[in-house]
Write an enzyme that holds these catalytic residues in place. Structure first.
Site, PDB file in Angstrom:
ATOM      1  N   CYS A 101       0.824  -1.206   0.000  1.00  0.00           N
ATOM      2  CA  CYS A 101       0.000   0.000   0.000  1.00  0.00           C
ATOM      3  C   CYS A 101       0.864   1.264   0.000  1.00  0.00           C
ATOM      4  O   CYS A 101       1.997   1.256   0.454  1.00  0.00           O
ATOM      5  CB  CYS A 101      -0.871   0.026   1.242  1.00  0.00           C
ATOM      6  SG  CYS A 101      -1.888  -1.416   1.411  1.00  0.00           S
ATOM      7  N   ARG A 110       5.054  -0.080  -6.421  1.00  0.00           N
ATOM      8  CA  ARG A 110       4.959  -0.941  -5.239  1.00  0.00           C
ATOM      9  C   ARG A 110       3.907  -2.013  -5.403  1.00  0.00           C
ATOM     10  O   ARG A 110       3.843  -2.950  -4.610  1.00  0.00           O
ATOM     11  CB  ARG A 110       4.617  -0.093  -4.005  1.00  0.00           C
ATOM     12  CG  ARG A 110       5.661   0.948  -3.675  1.00  0.00           C
ATOM     13  CD  ARG A 110       5.121   1.928  -2.666  1.00  0.00           C
ATOM     14  NE  ARG A 110       4.764   1.279  -1.421  1.00  0.00           N
ATOM     15  CZ  ARG A 110       5.589   1.123  -0.405  1.00  0.00           C
ATOM     16  NH1 ARG A 110       6.812   1.571  -0.486  1.00  0.00           N
ATOM     17  NH2 ARG A 110       5.191   0.536   0.689  1.00  0.00           N
ATOM     18  N   TRP A 168      -2.935  -2.516  -1.555  1.00  0.00           N
ATOM     19  CA  TRP A 168      -2.575  -3.897  -1.900  1.00  0.00           C
ATOM     20  C   TRP A 168      -3.338  -4.730  -0.882  1.00  0.00           C
ATOM     21  O   TRP A 168      -3.060  -4.697   0.310  1.00  0.00           O
ATOM     22  CB  TRP A 168      -1.056  -4.066  -1.772  1.00  0.00           C
ATOM     23  CG  TRP A 168      -0.586  -5.483  -1.698  1.00  0.00           C
ATOM     24  CD1 TRP A 168      -0.337  -6.195  -0.569  1.00  0.00           C
ATOM     25  CD2 TRP A 168      -0.286  -6.345  -2.784  1.00  0.00           C
ATOM     26  NE1 TRP A 168       0.084  -7.458  -0.897  1.00  0.00           N
ATOM     27  CE2 TRP A 168       0.130  -7.581  -2.239  1.00  0.00           C
ATOM     28  CE3 TRP A 168      -0.328  -6.211  -4.172  1.00  0.00           C
ATOM     29  CZ2 TRP A 168       0.495  -8.658  -3.042  1.00  0.00           C
ATOM     30  CZ3 TRP A 168       0.040  -7.295  -4.949  1.00  0.00           C
ATOM     31  CH2 TRP A 168       0.449  -8.485  -4.394  1.00  0.00           C
ATOM     32  N   ASN A 200      -1.597   2.129   5.948  1.00  0.00           N
ATOM     33  CA  ASN A 200      -0.747   1.011   5.526  1.00  0.00           C
ATOM     34  C   ASN A 200      -0.484   0.160   6.755  1.00  0.00           C
ATOM     35  O   ASN A 200      -0.278   0.710   7.842  1.00  0.00           O
ATOM     36  CB  ASN A 200       0.615   1.509   5.020  1.00  0.00           C
ATOM     37  CG  ASN A 200       0.514   2.210   3.690  1.00  0.00           C
ATOM     38  OD1 ASN A 200      -0.552   2.237   3.071  1.00  0.00           O
ATOM     39  ND2 ASN A 200       1.618   2.776   3.244  1.00  0.00           N
ATOM     40  N   GLY A 201      -0.448  -1.156   6.579  1.00  0.00           N
ATOM     41  CA  GLY A 201      -0.148  -2.022   7.717  1.00  0.00           C
ATOM     42  C   GLY A 201      -1.349  -2.896   8.046  1.00  0.00           C
ATOM     43  O   GLY A 201      -2.276  -3.031   7.235  1.00  0.00           O
ATOM     44  N   GLU A 223      15.651 -25.361  -6.832  1.00  0.00           N
ATOM     45  CA  GLU A 223      15.345 -23.931  -6.891  1.00  0.00           C
ATOM     46  C   GLU A 223      16.603 -23.125  -7.243  1.00  0.00           C
ATOM     47  O   GLU A 223      16.535 -22.165  -8.017  1.00  0.00           O
ATOM     48  CB  GLU A 223      14.732 -23.471  -5.551  1.00  0.00           C
ATOM     49  CG  GLU A 223      14.447 -22.005  -5.417  1.00  0.00           C
ATOM     50  CD  GLU A 223      13.459 -21.415  -6.436  1.00  0.00           C
ATOM     51  OE1 GLU A 223      12.885 -22.174  -7.224  1.00  0.00           O
ATOM     52  OE2 GLU A 223      13.312 -20.186  -6.452  1.00  0.00           O
ATOM     53  N   LYS A 249      16.775 -20.718 -10.480  1.00  0.00           N
ATOM     54  CA  LYS A 249      17.083 -19.287 -10.377  1.00  0.00           C
ATOM     55  C   LYS A 249      18.216 -18.929 -11.345  1.00  0.00           C
ATOM     56  O   LYS A 249      18.152 -17.928 -12.042  1.00  0.00           O
ATOM     57  CB  LYS A 249      17.521 -18.926  -8.943  1.00  0.00           C
ATOM     58  CG  LYS A 249      16.395 -18.731  -7.957  1.00  0.00           C
ATOM     59  CD  LYS A 249      15.707 -17.417  -8.123  1.00  0.00           C
ATOM     60  CE  LYS A 249      14.218 -17.457  -8.038  1.00  0.00           C
ATOM     61  NZ  LYS A 249      13.415 -18.388  -8.724  1.00  0.00           N
ATOM     62  N   GLU A 254      16.951 -19.076 -14.980  1.00  0.00           N
ATOM     63  CA  GLU A 254      15.972 -18.037 -15.303  1.00  0.00           C
ATOM     64  C   GLU A 254      16.606 -16.693 -15.616  1.00  0.00           C
ATOM     65  O   GLU A 254      16.216 -16.033 -16.568  1.00  0.00           O
ATOM     66  CB  GLU A 254      15.042 -17.791 -14.092  1.00  0.00           C
ATOM     67  CG  GLU A 254      13.943 -18.763 -13.905  1.00  0.00           C
ATOM     68  CD  GLU A 254      13.110 -18.401 -12.664  1.00  0.00           C
ATOM     69  OE1 GLU A 254      11.901 -18.283 -12.809  1.00  0.00           O
ATOM     70  OE2 GLU A 254      13.683 -18.244 -11.559  1.00  0.00           O
ATOM     71  N   HIS A 292      23.798 -41.835 -10.832  1.00  0.00           N
ATOM     72  CA  HIS A 292      22.972 -42.610 -11.765  1.00  0.00           C
ATOM     73  C   HIS A 292      22.869 -41.938 -13.131  1.00  0.00           C
ATOM     74  O   HIS A 292      21.906 -42.154 -13.862  1.00  0.00           O
ATOM     75  CB  HIS A 292      21.577 -42.828 -11.171  1.00  0.00           C
ATOM     76  CG  HIS A 292      21.609 -43.609  -9.894  1.00  0.00           C
ATOM     77  ND1 HIS A 292      22.040 -44.909  -9.815  1.00  0.00           N
ATOM     78  CD2 HIS A 292      21.310 -43.244  -8.616  1.00  0.00           C
ATOM     79  CE1 HIS A 292      21.989 -45.325  -8.562  1.00  0.00           C
ATOM     80  NE2 HIS A 292      21.551 -44.325  -7.797  1.00  0.00           N
ATOM     81  N   LYS A 307       5.913 -12.841 -15.434  1.00  0.00           N
ATOM     82  CA  LYS A 307       5.706 -12.925 -13.988  1.00  0.00           C
ATOM     83  C   LYS A 307       4.490 -13.788 -13.671  1.00  0.00           C
ATOM     84  O   LYS A 307       4.478 -14.552 -12.713  1.00  0.00           O
ATOM     85  CB  LYS A 307       5.517 -11.512 -13.426  1.00  0.00           C
ATOM     86  CG  LYS A 307       5.337 -11.467 -11.926  1.00  0.00           C
ATOM     87  CD  LYS A 307       6.617 -11.819 -11.206  1.00  0.00           C
ATOM     88  CE  LYS A 307       6.459 -11.945  -9.717  1.00  0.00           C
ATOM     89  NZ  LYS A 307       7.472 -12.860  -9.150  1.00  0.00           N
TER      90      LYS A 307
HETATM   91  C1  G6P Z   1       6.066 -18.153 -13.858  1.00  0.00           C
HETATM   92  C2  G6P Z   1       7.152 -17.345 -13.152  1.00  0.00           C
HETATM   93  C3  G6P Z   1       7.776 -18.172 -12.043  1.00  0.00           C
HETATM   94  C4  G6P Z   1       6.706 -18.659 -11.092  1.00  0.00           C
HETATM   95  C5  G6P Z   1       5.626 -19.455 -11.828  1.00  0.00           C
HETATM   96  C6  G6P Z   1       4.440 -19.751 -10.938  1.00  0.00           C
HETATM   97  O1  G6P Z   1       6.639 -19.185 -14.590  1.00  0.00           O
HETATM   98  O2  G6P Z   1       8.137 -16.953 -14.087  1.00  0.00           O
HETATM   99  O3  G6P Z   1       8.708 -17.374 -11.313  1.00  0.00           O
HETATM  100  O4  G6P Z   1       7.292 -19.457 -10.108  1.00  0.00           O
HETATM  101  O5  G6P Z   1       5.126 -18.681 -12.923  1.00  0.00           O
HETATM  102  O6  G6P Z   1       3.839 -18.549 -10.596  1.00  0.00           O
HETATM  103  P1  G6P Z   1       2.822 -18.375  -9.395  1.00  0.00           P
HETATM  104  O7  G6P Z   1       2.350 -16.955  -9.516  1.00  0.00           O
HETATM  105  O8  G6P Z   1       1.714 -19.357  -9.602  1.00  0.00           O
HETATM  106  O9  G6P Z   1       3.581 -18.640  -8.146  1.00  0.00           O
END
Ligand code: G6P
Length: 613
Positions: A2, A27, A76, A102-103, A486, A490, A493, A509, A608
């Site tokens: 927010c 934001r 938000w 906010n909060g 992960e 990362k 990506e 294996h 995203k």
């Molecule tokens: C996209 C993004 C990833 C994310 C995935 C799931 O592929 O690039 O970073 O983990 O979607 O998104 P969600 O909003 O469902 O967590």
């Protein structure tokens, strides 16, 4: 999250407010609103969606366009969906006092009950409206000034706030207060601009007064008074802002992703606030209260998600089986619906998603509901489609995540899974002493995260030293196996380096064939039940002249002799380790991407929120 803007001065307030709200857009928000005083009354315009929608409403309201004092807000959502009723500003019962906030007001439920019993009617689902009505009540009960009423109301509330309040009865005044949520007063020539974030002020002035927690300010057309919440005057220096607008938006960091990585201690605290209850030593999850009985009858849990959220689900698999002893499986959301999944009575499906809009996850959820499962969500964006279509759930409260590569949402997903597993575990098998130990350890995680973040420089050097290598392996076991996945994701990506994540023992294996001189292998190997085994895997890579980077426990001096680089993380129970071990891997990927000149916040080909199948 927010954003707050307030204005008092000679200009048209609505122009300054809208411009300020636009500055706060980065934001993230899902609704916006303004309140302006004109001709004896407060005039309010609010709208879900973009600020352009709000502008259309203002264009139709001549009164709002006239006033020279007002407050504005981008919301938000945390309590209640992002609709017009829930958007700020919120008013007291008389409509003569308006507030933006906010909060989170943690004790809003009992306060709301108290006010309802005394004739108050609520028009929104928000915690904020409760505070607005409480201030109104103190005015009605004889508070002499708006600031007295604000002070009295704030003494009744628990939680966090940055607020700006105005009243039609004292129109040349704004009252602002802060506890846990930033507020700044910009000191212009003949005008004041209050805001939650300097970016909304910079256009007008670089002279600012920063409020500290537990302080408030009363701003009139020609004066600024600051005091504590207990009404002890505080004298404040006017300071200069030296950052550029863009720097401020990113909190001084070069990229949103880095800002979000560094925000993790703070957002994890927000995620646990009011839920990890160290006074009564229990977990409280209001979002699951309606389904606790059904959850306890669950014989099988299916966690479904995509991408990073799927890795969080893999950690959840360990958590739910380990802490709550519920048979759990993890399904890629994209596969789940096409395999004619078996959903029997007493199956619970949990969809995990940052955005709450991922098409595959949504489809999996609908399939599960169709087959009669109890459908729950672990979601960040309030009011998103997945959040609305689940039977119940727990929000992450991680704030908006802008960098495409998910970081802070991931750690909050782990925290929420842990809280749910502990809640169910305690009711099924965990003893109270064990529960208490976990709660204390959970509460200690934010500080431990900070200790890992303090190693950012060291991690940057490692990333730069190995950034020229085209293939990386990430290996872990147990709880840290999903973290290896992960870490690899990362790196792929955002730096476009090829990387593979594996449970460490699987390396022999097949993937071991890839290892050659100089190839980096990142072992996620803090102390735990498989520590000794993983040392054997390290030797296998060393024998083939691979380069070993280890994420190990603080104090593990022994591991240095068999590794090229070691990044240490503080000790914690094995079940909580992923919250700490993932951070060096996020930073490693970030610094590798920066060294390669990649567009960190918007990597090529990625979105995203993936709302197509
Ligand atoms: C996209 C993004 C990833 C994310 C995935 C799931 O592929 O690039 O970073 O983990 O979607 O998104 P969600 O909003 O469902 O967590």
């Amino acid at each position: 999250m927010c954003g707050i803007v307030g204005y008092i001065g000679p200009k048209r307030a609505c122009d300054v407010l809208i411009e300020g709200l636009k500055r706060l857009e980065y934001r993230g928000y899902d609704s916006a609103g303004v309140c302006v005083y004109h001709a004896g009354r407060l005039h309010i315009a609010k709208s879900p969606g973009r600020i352009s929608e709000l502008e259309k409403k203002i264009a139709e309201d001549p009164a709002i366009q006239c006033g020279t004092v007002g407050i504005g807000h981008t919301r938000w959502a945390t309590h209640g969906e992002p609709n017009e009723a829930n958007a700020h500003p919120h008013c007291d019962l008389s409509g003569r006092i308006a507030l933006v906030h906010n909060g989170i007001i943690e004790n809003y439920a009992p306060l709301k009950r108290f006010l309802s019993d005394h004739g108050h009617v609520f028009r929104s689902e928000t915690d904020t409206e409760v505070l607005a009505q409480l201030i109104g009540r103190f005015c009605q009960d004889g508070a002499e000034t708006l600031e007295d009423a604000v002070r009295a109301a704030l003494s009744e509330v628990g939680g966090t706030y940055g607020i700006a309040v105005m009243s039609a009865s004292e129109p040349d005044k704004l009252v602002v207060a802060r506890k846990g949520s930033p507020l700044i007063v910009g000191v212009g020539s003949g005008e004041y601009i209050v805001a939650s974030d300097a970016s909304a002020i910079l256009e007008h002035t670089t002279n600012v007064v920063y409020l500290n927690d537990n302080e408030m300010a009363v701003v009139t057309r020609d004066s600024l008074r600051t005091m504590t919440l207990d009404n002890v005057p505080v004298s404040k220096e006017v300071e200069q802002i030296e950052w550029s607008l863009e720097q401020i938006a990113k909190g001084g960091h070069e990229h949103f992703m880095l800002k979000e990585i560094f925000e993790q201690p703070e957002v994890v605290k927000m995620c646990m606030r009011g839920r990890v209850d160290l006074r009564d030593m229990r977990i409280q999850l209001g979002g699951l209260e309606s389904v606790t009985g059904a959850l306890l009858r669950t014989k099988r849990l299916i966690l479904t998600a995509c991408g990073t959220a799927w890795h969080a689900a893999l950690v959840g698999d360990y958590l739910f089986e380990d802490l709550a002893r519920i048979p759990t499986e993890v399904q890629y959301a994209s596969e789940f619906r096409y395999r004619n999944p078996i959903v029997e009575d007493d199956t619970t499906v949990i969809a995990i998603s940052q955005s709450g809009e991922t098409a595959d996850t949504l489809a999996a959820l609908r399939e599960a509901k169709e087959k009669g499962a109890l459908a729950l969500g672990i979601v960040n964006v309030v009011g998103s489609t997945i959040a609305r279509e689940t039977d119940a759930g727990v929000y992450l409260h991680a704030g908006p995540e802008i960098g495409v590569a998910s970081t802070k949402a991931f750690t909050c997903q782990l925290v929420v899974e842990t809280m749910v597993a502990l809640l169910l575990g305690r009711k099924r098998l965990l003893s109270q002493p064990v529960m208490e130990q976990y709660l204390r350890e959970l509460a200690a995680i934010p500080d431990k995260m900070q200790r890992v973040l303090d190693k950012a420089e060291e991690i940057r050097k490692i990333a730069e030293d190995y950034v020229d290598r085209d293939n990386w392996l990430f290996l872990g076991r147990g709880y840290n196996y999903p973290i290896a996945l992960e870490g690899a994701l990362k790196l792929k990506e955002i730096s476009y380096i090829h990387a593979e994540g594996l449970p460490a023992a699987e390396m022999k294996h097949g993937p071991i064939a890839l290892i050659h001189e100089g190839m980096p292998a990142v072992f996620v190997t803090p102390q735990g039940p498989t520590y000794d085994k993983i040392l054997g895997n390290i030797e296998e890579v060393r024998a083939r002249r691979g380069k070993i980077i280890a994420v190990a426990s603080e104090g593990d001096e022994g591991i240095r002799s068999c590794c090229d680089r070691v990044i240490t993380v503080p000790d914690c129970p094995v079940a909580l380790q992923p919250m700490l071990t993932v951070i060096p891997l996020q930073l490693l990927a970030y610094y590798a991407a920066v060294a390669r000149g990649c567009n960190v916040d918007k990597p090529r080909n990625l979105a995203k929120s993936v709302t197509v199948e």
